[in-house]
Write a protein that holds these residues in place. Structure first.
Motif, mmCIF file in Angstrom:
data_model
loop_
_atom_site.group_PDB
_atom_site.id
_atom_site.type_symbol
_atom_site.label_atom_id
_atom_site.label_comp_id
_atom_site.label_asym_id
_atom_site.label_seq_id
_atom_site.Cartn_x
_atom_site.Cartn_y
_atom_site.Cartn_z
ATOM 1 N N ALA A 1 71.571 42.871 -11.928
ATOM 2 C CA ALA A 1 70.314 43.348 -11.363
ATOM 3 C C ALA A 1 69.953 42.576 -10.100
ATOM 4 C CB ALA A 1 69.192 43.229 -12.398
ATOM 5 N N LEU A 2 70.133 41.265 -10.144
ATOM 6 C CA LEU A 2 69.847 40.441 -8.972
ATOM 7 C C LEU A 2 70.801 40.753 -7.830
ATOM 8 C CD1 LEU A 2 69.149 36.986 -10.686
ATOM 9 C CD2 LEU A 2 67.488 38.606 -9.773
ATOM 10 N N LEU A 3 72.058 40.995 -8.162
ATOM 11 C CA LEU A 3 73.046 41.338 -7.141
ATOM 12 C C LEU A 3 72.698 42.663 -6.475
ATOM 13 C CD1 LEU A 3 75.740 40.772 -5.726
ATOM 14 C CD2 LEU A 3 76.896 41.962 -7.618
ATOM 15 N N ALA A 4 72.320 43.656 -7.284
ATOM 16 C CA ALA A 4 71.931 44.957 -6.727
ATOM 17 C C ALA A 4 70.720 44.809 -5.822
ATOM 18 C CB ALA A 4 71.625 45.931 -7.870
ATOM 19 N N SER A 5 69.743 44.001 -6.229
ATOM 20 C CA SER A 5 68.558 43.783 -5.412
ATOM 21 C C SER A 5 68.907 43.129 -4.091
ATOM 22 C CB SER A 5 67.565 42.902 -6.189
ATOM 23 O OG SER A 5 66.425 42.631 -5.406
ATOM 24 N N LEU A 6 69.778 42.133 -4.137
ATOM 25 C CA LEU A 6 70.170 41.413 -2.925
ATOM 26 C C LEU A 6 70.942 42.311 -1.969
ATOM 27 C CD1 LEU A 6 70.257 38.677 -1.464
ATOM 28 C CD2 LEU A 6 72.403 38.208 -2.670
ATOM 29 N N VAL A 7 71.909 43.054 -2.486
ATOM 30 C CA VAL A 7 72.742 43.913 -1.641
ATOM 31 C C VAL A 7 71.924 45.054 -1.035
ATOM 32 C CG1 VAL A 7 74.670 45.541 -1.653
ATOM 33 C CG2 VAL A 7 74.885 43.344 -2.833
ATOM 34 N N CYS A 8 71.154 45.741 -1.862
ATOM 35 C CA CYS A 8 70.389 46.903 -1.374
ATOM 36 C C CYS A 8 69.259 46.475 -0.451
ATOM 37 C CB CYS A 8 69.850 47.699 -2.558
ATOM 38 S SG CYS A 8 71.138 48.399 -3.614
ATOM 39 N N GLY A 9 68.572 45.420 -0.823
ATOM 40 C CA GLY A 9 67.511 44.926 0.054
ATOM 41 C C GLY A 9 68.075 44.432 1.378
ATOM 42 N N GLY A 10 69.203 43.745 1.333
ATOM 43 C CA GLY A 10 69.839 43.273 2.561
ATOM 44 C C GLY A 10 70.305 44.415 3.439
ATOM 45 N N ALA A 46 63.406 45.705 -4.904
ATOM 46 C CA ALA A 46 62.913 45.673 -6.281
ATOM 47 C C ALA A 46 63.409 46.872 -7.072
ATOM 48 C CB ALA A 46 61.386 45.622 -6.287
ATOM 49 N N ALA A 47 63.422 48.049 -6.438
ATOM 50 C CA ALA A 47 63.851 49.272 -7.131
ATOM 51 C C ALA A 47 65.321 49.210 -7.530
ATOM 52 C CB ALA A 47 63.598 50.486 -6.237
ATOM 53 N N ALA A 48 66.118 48.457 -6.784
ATOM 54 C CA ALA A 48 67.546 48.371 -7.084
ATOM 55 C C ALA A 48 67.806 47.738 -8.442
ATOM 56 C CB ALA A 48 68.265 47.584 -5.989
ATOM 57 N N THR A 49 66.860 46.938 -8.936
ATOM 58 C CA THR A 49 67.039 46.374 -10.274
ATOM 59 C C THR A 49 66.975 47.468 -11.337
ATOM 60 O OG1 THR A 49 64.658 45.901 -10.488
ATOM 61 C CG2 THR A 49 66.053 44.166 -9.561
ATOM 62 N N TRP A 50 66.299 48.562 -11.028
ATOM 63 C CA TRP A 50 66.210 49.695 -11.951
ATOM 64 C C TRP A 50 67.376 50.654 -11.778
ATOM 65 C CZ3 TRP A 50 62.231 50.225 -15.545
ATOM 66 C CH2 TRP A 50 61.157 49.341 -15.409
ATOM 67 N N THR A 51 67.770 50.906 -10.534
ATOM 68 C CA THR A 51 68.804 51.907 -10.271
ATOM 69 C C THR A 51 70.211 51.351 -10.347
ATOM 70 O OG1 THR A 51 68.818 51.493 -7.877
ATOM 71 C CG2 THR A 51 67.220 53.096 -8.710
ATOM 72 N N GLY A 52 70.373 50.060 -10.059
ATOM 73 C CA GLY A 52 71.709 49.496 -9.925
ATOM 74 C C GLY A 52 72.325 49.931 -8.600
ATOM 75 N N LEU A 53 73.489 49.378 -8.291
ATOM 76 C CA LEU A 53 74.158 49.717 -7.036
ATOM 77 C C LEU A 53 74.552 51.192 -6.993
ATOM 78 C CD1 LEU A 53 76.452 46.591 -6.531
ATOM 79 C CD2 LEU A 53 74.466 47.237 -5.162
ATOM 80 N N ALA A 54 74.955 51.737 -8.135
ATOM 81 C CA ALA A 54 75.438 53.118 -8.161
ATOM 82 C C ALA A 54 74.313 54.126 -7.943
ATOM 83 C CB ALA A 54 76.142 53.397 -9.491
ATOM 84 N N GLY A 55 73.145 53.859 -8.482
ATOM 85 C CA GLY A 55 72.058 54.825 -8.386
ATOM 86 C C GLY A 55 71.213 54.693 -7.132
ATOM 87 N N PHE A 56 71.315 53.563 -6.456
ATOM 88 C CA PHE A 56 70.455 53.322 -5.294
ATOM 89 C C PHE A 56 70.621 54.360 -4.179
ATOM 90 C CE2 PHE A 56 69.334 51.184 -1.299
ATOM 91 C CZ PHE A 56 68.032 50.804 -1.588
ATOM 92 N N PRO A 57 71.855 54.726 -3.789
ATOM 93 C CA PRO A 57 71.987 55.744 -2.730
ATOM 94 C C PRO A 57 71.343 57.076 -3.094
ATOM 95 C CG PRO A 57 74.076 54.620 -3.079
ATOM 96 C CD PRO A 57 73.174 54.210 -4.193
ATOM 97 N N PHE A 58 71.389 57.439 -4.378
ATOM 98 C CA PHE A 58 70.777 58.694 -4.807
ATOM 99 C C PHE A 58 69.256 58.618 -4.693
ATOM 100 C CE2 PHE A 58 74.888 58.649 -6.973
ATOM 101 C CZ PHE A 58 75.369 59.909 -6.632
ATOM 102 N N MET A 59 68.683 57.443 -4.960
ATOM 103 C CA MET A 59 67.242 57.275 -4.799
ATOM 104 C C MET A 59 66.846 57.452 -3.334
ATOM 105 S SD MET A 59 64.802 53.938 -5.431
ATOM 106 C CE MET A 59 65.200 53.308 -3.787
ATOM 107 N N LEU A 60 67.603 56.834 -2.435
ATOM 108 C CA LEU A 60 67.329 56.974 -1.009
ATOM 109 C C LEU A 60 67.467 58.420 -0.551
ATOM 110 C CD1 LEU A 60 68.968 53.913 0.820
ATOM 111 C CD2 LEU A 60 66.547 54.371 0.409
#
Length: 199
Positions: A89-98, A126-140
């Protein structure tokens, strides 16, 4: 204490209390975490959307609650591997936020203006902790498409749309996060099973 800070403090206390209740119901009450966390996430996303539409801002406290709630959700989803779930979760937040921060800087350098607020970037982290790396692009993608549709409809309506007008993008991000999380959560599966069993 100003009126705004008092309102924000009340929001922080309410959000933190709701999160504690959701965790307690899951850990002590043995309840499926999908329901309490779903209600909590829905209320928080609604509050974020309303705040962004009204004031074009996302409070750091709201993003902080979203981040902590996402980490708690990930840990409770995999209690036997809580440490690994938290790290992911922290990794997803760091990567997506960055990534969003870099995109913001690149856009500002090319266009000479700020196209994405820091509040939106923090929300995405913050949202990336919920979506993970895989779901984040779909949220965007979902948030962007929804925003384009709304802007398009307003452009052809009697209200019109000024291209200089700032878009409350975090409101669309909040809606997209909630929709995506509900779509992939166990709640969606249980609802689908119930519909199939009771035509």
């Amino acid at each position: 204490m100003s009126k705004v800070s008092r309102r924000e403090l009340i929001g922080i206390c309410a959000g933190a209390f709701g999160l504690v209740i959701a965790v307690a119901l899951t850990v002590k009450g043995g309840i499926d975490p999908t329901w309490p966390f779903g209600l909590w996430l829905g209320a928080l996303c609604l509050a974020i959307a309303v705040e962004d539409v009204r004031h074009l801002r996302v409070a750091d406290s709201a993003n902080g609650l979203l981040f902590v709630g996402g980490c708690a959700w990930r840990i409770l989803q995999s209690p036997a591997a809580g440490y690994e779930a938290l790290v992911l979760a922290l990794l997803a937040s760091l990567v997506c936020g960055g990534a969003l921060l870099a995109l913001r800087a690149l856009h500002a350098r090319i266009s000479g203006r700020i196209g994405l607020g820091f509040g939106d970037v923090k929300f995405c982290a913050a949202a990336a902790t919920w979506t993970g790396l895989a779901g984040f692009p779909f949220m965007l993608l979902l948030a962007s498409l929804t925003a384009l549709i709304v802007v398009g409809l307003m452009s052809v309506s009697r209200f019109g749309w000024n291209m200089q007008r700032r878009l409350p993008f975090a409101a669309f991000l909040a809606l997209a996060l909630l929709m995506l999380w509900l779509a992939v959560s166990p709640l969606a599966g249980s609802l689908v099973d119930g519909l199939l069993q009771h035509p």
